[in-house]
Design a protein around this motif. Structure first.
Motif, PDB file in Angstrom:
ATOM      1  N   PRO A  89      35.725   1.585  12.026  1.00  0.00           N
ATOM      2  CA  PRO A  89      36.096   2.162  10.726  1.00  0.00           C
ATOM      3  C   PRO A  89      37.101   1.275  10.013  1.00  0.00           C
ATOM      4  CG  PRO A  89      36.192   3.806  12.473  1.00  0.00           C
ATOM      5  CD  PRO A  89      36.013   2.485  13.139  1.00  0.00           C
ATOM      6  N   MET A  90      37.049   1.302   8.692  1.00  0.00           N
ATOM      7  CA  MET A  90      37.954   0.469   7.911  1.00  0.00           C
ATOM      8  C   MET A  90      39.404   0.804   8.205  1.00  0.00           C
ATOM      9  SD  MET A  90      36.097  -1.567   6.225  1.00  0.00           S
ATOM     10  CE  MET A  90      37.358  -2.171   5.130  1.00  0.00           C
ATOM     11  N   SER A  91      39.698   2.067   8.498  1.00  0.00           N
ATOM     12  CA  SER A  91      41.083   2.460   8.750  1.00  0.00           C
ATOM     13  C   SER A  91      41.628   1.871  10.033  1.00  0.00           C
ATOM     14  CB  SER A  91      41.186   3.992   8.800  1.00  0.00           C
ATOM     15  OG  SER A  91      40.338   4.498   9.817  1.00  0.00           O
ATOM     16  N   ASP A  92      40.725   1.450  10.972  1.00  0.00           N
ATOM     17  CA  ASP A  92      41.174   0.914  12.244  1.00  0.00           C
ATOM     18  C   ASP A  92      41.322  -0.597  12.220  1.00  0.00           C
ATOM     19  OD1 ASP A  92      39.123   3.275  14.098  1.00  0.00           O
ATOM     20  OD2 ASP A  92      41.107   3.474  13.181  1.00  0.00           O
ATOM     21  N   VAL A  93      40.949  -1.246  11.117  1.00  0.00           N
ATOM     22  CA  VAL A  93      41.064  -2.695  11.045  1.00  0.00           C
ATOM     23  C   VAL A  93      42.506  -3.062  10.712  1.00  0.00           C
ATOM     24  CG1 VAL A  93      40.225  -4.745   9.870  1.00  0.00           C
ATOM     25  CG2 VAL A  93      38.687  -2.833  10.264  1.00  0.00           C
ATOM     26  N   PRO A  94      43.105  -4.033  11.391  1.00  0.00           N
ATOM     27  CA  PRO A  94      44.477  -4.431  11.071  1.00  0.00           C
ATOM     28  C   PRO A  94      44.632  -4.772   9.608  1.00  0.00           C
ATOM     29  CG  PRO A  94      43.720  -5.486  13.087  1.00  0.00           C
ATOM     30  CD  PRO A  94      42.536  -4.784  12.508  1.00  0.00           C
ATOM     31  N   ALA A  95      45.768  -4.365   9.041  1.00  0.00           N
ATOM     32  CA  ALA A  95      45.963  -4.506   7.599  1.00  0.00           C
ATOM     33  C   ALA A  95      45.905  -5.952   7.156  1.00  0.00           C
ATOM     34  CB  ALA A  95      47.307  -3.887   7.194  1.00  0.00           C
ATOM     35  N   GLN A  96      46.360  -6.902   8.010  1.00  0.00           N
ATOM     36  CA  GLN A  96      46.419  -8.269   7.566  1.00  0.00           C
ATOM     37  C   GLN A  96      45.030  -8.905   7.449  1.00  0.00           C
ATOM     38  OE1 GLN A  96      47.573  -7.134  10.369  1.00  0.00           O
ATOM     39  NE2 GLN A  96      47.116  -8.421  12.145  1.00  0.00           N
ATOM     40  N   THR A  97      43.978  -8.266   7.953  1.00  0.00           N
ATOM     41  CA  THR A  97      42.649  -8.853   7.871  1.00  0.00           C
ATOM     42  C   THR A  97      41.913  -8.462   6.607  1.00  0.00           C
ATOM     43  OG1 THR A  97      41.546  -7.017   8.978  1.00  0.00           O
ATOM     44  CG2 THR A  97      42.493  -8.749  10.371  1.00  0.00           C
ATOM     45  N   LEU A  98      42.445  -7.537   5.810  1.00  0.00           N
ATOM     46  CA  LEU A  98      41.740  -7.037   4.645  1.00  0.00           C
ATOM     47  C   LEU A  98      42.588  -7.188   3.395  1.00  0.00           C
ATOM     48  CD1 LEU A  98      40.318  -3.729   6.139  1.00  0.00           C
ATOM     49  CD2 LEU A  98      39.118  -5.889   5.824  1.00  0.00           C
ATOM     50  N   PRO A  99      41.951  -7.383   2.238  1.00  0.00           N
ATOM     51  CA  PRO A  99      42.709  -7.411   0.986  1.00  0.00           C
ATOM     52  C   PRO A  99      43.330  -6.051   0.705  1.00  0.00           C
ATOM     53  CG  PRO A  99      40.452  -8.227   0.696  1.00  0.00           C
ATOM     54  CD  PRO A  99      40.534  -7.596   2.051  1.00  0.00           C
ATOM     55  N   GLU A 100      44.480  -6.038   0.081  1.00  0.00           N
ATOM     56  CA  GLU A 100      45.090  -4.778  -0.323  1.00  0.00           C
ATOM     57  C   GLU A 100      44.282  -4.169  -1.462  1.00  0.00           C
ATOM     58  OE1 GLU A 100      49.101  -5.316  -1.430  1.00  0.00           O
ATOM     59  OE2 GLU A 100      49.840  -5.334   0.626  1.00  0.00           O
ATOM     60  N   PRO A 101      44.072  -2.847  -1.451  1.00  0.00           N
ATOM     61  CA  PRO A 101      43.353  -2.221  -2.556  1.00  0.00           C
ATOM     62  C   PRO A 101      44.117  -2.370  -3.857  1.00  0.00           C
ATOM     63  CG  PRO A 101      44.363  -0.558  -1.138  1.00  0.00           C
ATOM     64  CD  PRO A 101      44.517  -1.873  -0.440  1.00  0.00           C
ATOM     65  N   GLN A 102      43.390  -2.680  -4.922  1.00  0.00           N
ATOM     66  CA  GLN A 102      44.012  -2.872  -6.217  1.00  0.00           C
ATOM     67  C   GLN A 102      43.341  -1.972  -7.233  1.00  0.00           C
ATOM     68  OE1 GLN A 102      43.877  -6.989  -7.289  1.00  0.00           O
ATOM     69  NE2 GLN A 102      44.696  -7.699  -5.337  1.00  0.00           N
ATOM     70  N   SER A 103      44.123  -1.457  -8.174  1.00  0.00           N
ATOM     71  CA  SER A 103      43.595  -0.624  -9.241  1.00  0.00           C
ATOM     72  C   SER A 103      43.161  -1.531 -10.382  1.00  0.00           C
ATOM     73  CB  SER A 103      44.655   0.383  -9.707  1.00  0.00           C
ATOM     74  OG  SER A 103      45.014   1.247  -8.671  1.00  0.00           O
ATOM     75  N   CYS A 104      41.984  -2.095 -10.269  1.00  0.00           N
ATOM     76  CA  CYS A 104      41.471  -3.016 -11.270  1.00  0.00           C
ATOM     77  C   CYS A 104      40.105  -2.533 -11.739  1.00  0.00           C
ATOM     78  CB  CYS A 104      41.374  -4.429 -10.711  1.00  0.00           C
ATOM     79  SG  CYS A 104      40.285  -4.547  -9.270  1.00  0.00           S
ATOM     80  N   PRO A 105      39.662  -2.944 -12.919  1.00  0.00           N
ATOM     81  CA  PRO A 105      38.334  -2.544 -13.382  1.00  0.00           C
ATOM     82  C   PRO A 105      37.240  -3.059 -12.453  1.00  0.00           C
ATOM     83  CG  PRO A 105      39.660  -3.415 -15.181  1.00  0.00           C
ATOM     84  CD  PRO A 105      40.402  -3.719 -13.918  1.00  0.00           C
ATOM     85  N   VAL A 106      36.225  -2.251 -12.245  1.00  0.00           N
ATOM     86  CA  VAL A 106      35.097  -2.620 -11.404  1.00  0.00           C
ATOM     87  C   VAL A 106      33.817  -2.381 -12.202  1.00  0.00           C
ATOM     88  CG1 VAL A 106      33.813  -2.115  -9.296  1.00  0.00           C
ATOM     89  CG2 VAL A 106      36.300  -2.022  -9.270  1.00  0.00           C
ATOM     90  N   THR A 107      32.964  -3.387 -12.270  1.00  0.00           N
ATOM     91  CA  THR A 107      31.673  -3.254 -12.923  1.00  0.00           C
ATOM     92  C   THR A 107      30.593  -3.204 -11.859  1.00  0.00           C
ATOM     93  OG1 THR A 107      32.370  -4.385 -14.940  1.00  0.00           O
ATOM     94  CG2 THR A 107      30.011  -4.312 -14.493  1.00  0.00           C
TER      95      THR A 107
END
Length: 472
Positions: free
Chosen positions: A130-148
């Motif tokens: 699960p994404m929640s179990d992946v170490p934080a340093q391996t994933l980009p931080e979530p950002q509040s940006c526009p998504v198309t």
């Protein structure tokens, strides 16, 4: 922010400037999911960093996988001074990842003598962890940006569910681009395309994932698990907040249970809207005059809903309420439990006492649609004639076609937007009603010779299987 292009032969991920938004092409979902975690971030780096994917047998900036050496499936991310492109080659396909240094965020600085930092993404790519179990340093931080999101027309249900499995998407501004069956992108964009995509999604959802006639209730599907049901709830939230779309066909007690955890609406009334027209007429006749109804017909209707009790005049009403509770609340309880944690923000904006009035205001009638029409203050004789044709047409068509008319004009099949009427002059060959859904503008030709001509052209448009948004 991330822009993702998926093509047949070459696939590119690049990180654009802050003014641009993230573009996700959902027409190749498996490849999309497989590459979305290849971008590695380093927050404290002041010098440009270049990364490469290493299979353990080569350290070059351009990695050719040797067919004679089996790859173990683990991705090794290291620094390279001679390449700014990550290349992953498999067969004839080639994936290029271009890093924009001005927006690059990477891991914290490592010791100078550290040759590289290895990150095992294989379990993430395979979906085993699960994404929640992946170490934080391996994933980009979530950002509040526009998504198309690039969505295939005719496949909104599956494409949107796949996109909205990401919990972070609710914090982003979502835009939609539609891809036609021939592979080309529609030119249309903006709020009208978003409303049209949401309308198509919920129409497909009602057909594929719900039971009921006039009101709908989700039913349990073996191919819809926790992730899929929560994705639908996120589409509910984003559609309501950003597109003003609310799934008004869902049964009112079901919505109350999801949003507020309790129900106040009549289960008997909702059940009468849930069953077929023939069953409804039998039940209404039994409620009005129990002795006049055909007993066998009544028992057949109740047996179809697994009623285990033979009703009497005094017990029929509570029996119908119990059946209503079973089909509207008990049967979809798993869906309710999946939706409830996600839709709390909608409940905060829509109080329980206003839900029934809100839904009744959204439902379509000829009178309400006519009130949305905004004609020019001054019209010529020809324009006045066409305006009368339009009002007559709206008064004659049924509820389903009224919803199609609203969708054609505004992108949504709900009563949300006023419709601005404009008149245009065309030749008989090019004559047809036109619309701009973002501005909710309906353009009507003035060259109609009779009302049947007007009705025929509008019927052809509303019964068309697909509309193309070709106006930017």
């Amino acid at each position: 922010m991330l822009r993702l292009y998926l093509c047949a032969k070459k696939k590119t991920i690049e990180q654009p400037s802050e003014q641009e938004d993230e573009v996700v092409d959902l027409t190749d979902n498996e490849q999309n999911q497989a590459v979305e975690y290849l971008l590695v971030e380093d927050r404290n780096s002041e010098s440009p960093k270049h990364f490469e994917i290493n299979d353990g047998t080569s350290t070059s900036g351009q990695l050719e996988l040797n067919d004679t050496l089996p790859w173990d499936g683990l991705l090794t991310v290291g620094e390279s001074t001679d390449s700014d492109i990550v290349m992953f080659i498999s067969g004839d396909d080639r994936l290029d990842v271009t890093v924009d240094e001005s927006n690059l965020q990477t891991f914290p600085e490592k010791q100078d003598d550290a040759p590289h930092q290895a990150v095992d993404h294989s379990s993430v790519l395979a979906g085993d962890v699960p994404m929640s179990d992946v170490p934080a340093q391996t994933l980009p931080e979530p950002q509040s940006c526009p998504v198309t999101l690039i969505v295939r027309r005719g496949h909104c249900l599956t494409d949107l569910i796949n996109a909205f499995k990401d919990p972070n998407i609710t914090a982003s501004e979502v835009n939609i681009k539609m891809r036609l069956p021939n592979g080309e992108l529609e030119q249309g964009e903006g709020s009208g395309v978003l409303r049209d995509c949401l309308t198509e999604f919920w129409m497909d959802f009602y057909d594929s994932c719900t039971l009921g006639v006039e009101v709908k209730v989700p039913f349990i599907r073996h191919d819809f698990q926790f992730e899929e049901w929560q994705a639908v709830a996120r589409i509910f939230v984003v559609g309501w907040k950003q597109g003003g779309y609310f799934p008004v066909k869902l049964a009112l007690p079901f919505l109350e249970e999801v949003l507020y955890g309790s129900t106040t609406s009549s289960f008997k009334d909702s059940l009468l809207l849930y069953v077929s027209q023939q069953e409804r007429s039998v039940l209404l006749k039994a409620l009005e005059d129990f002795n006049s109804v055909d007993t066998d017909e009544l028992l057949d209707v109740l047996d179809a809903h697994e009623c285990k009790q033979v009703p009497t005049k005094d017990t029929l009403l509570p029996v119908l309420a119990q059946i209503g509770h079973k089909v509207i609340i008990q049967a979809p309880m798993y869906v309710i439990e999946c939706w409830r944690p996600v839709v709390g923000s909608v409940a905060d904006l829509l109080p329980p006492e206003g839900l029934h009035h809100f839904i009744s205001q959204k439902k379509t009638t000829s009178k309400k649609v006519k009130e949305l029409l905004n004609f020019p203050e001054e019209m010529t004789a020809a324009q006045s004639t066409v305006s009368r044709y339009l009002k007559r047409y709206i008064g004659e068509i049924d509820c389903n076609n009224l919803q199609l008319f609203l969708r054609f004009c505004t992108g949504s099949d709900l009563l949300d937007q006023a419709i601005l009427i404009e008149f245009i002059e065309t030749t008989d060959f090019l004559r047809r009603p036109q619309s701009h859904t973002c501005g909710c503008v309906l353009k009507l030709p003035i060259g109609y010779h009779s009302y049947p001509d007007f009705r025929s052209e509008f019927n052809n448009i509303l019964t068309s299987s697909m509309w193309v948004m070709d106006v930017v």
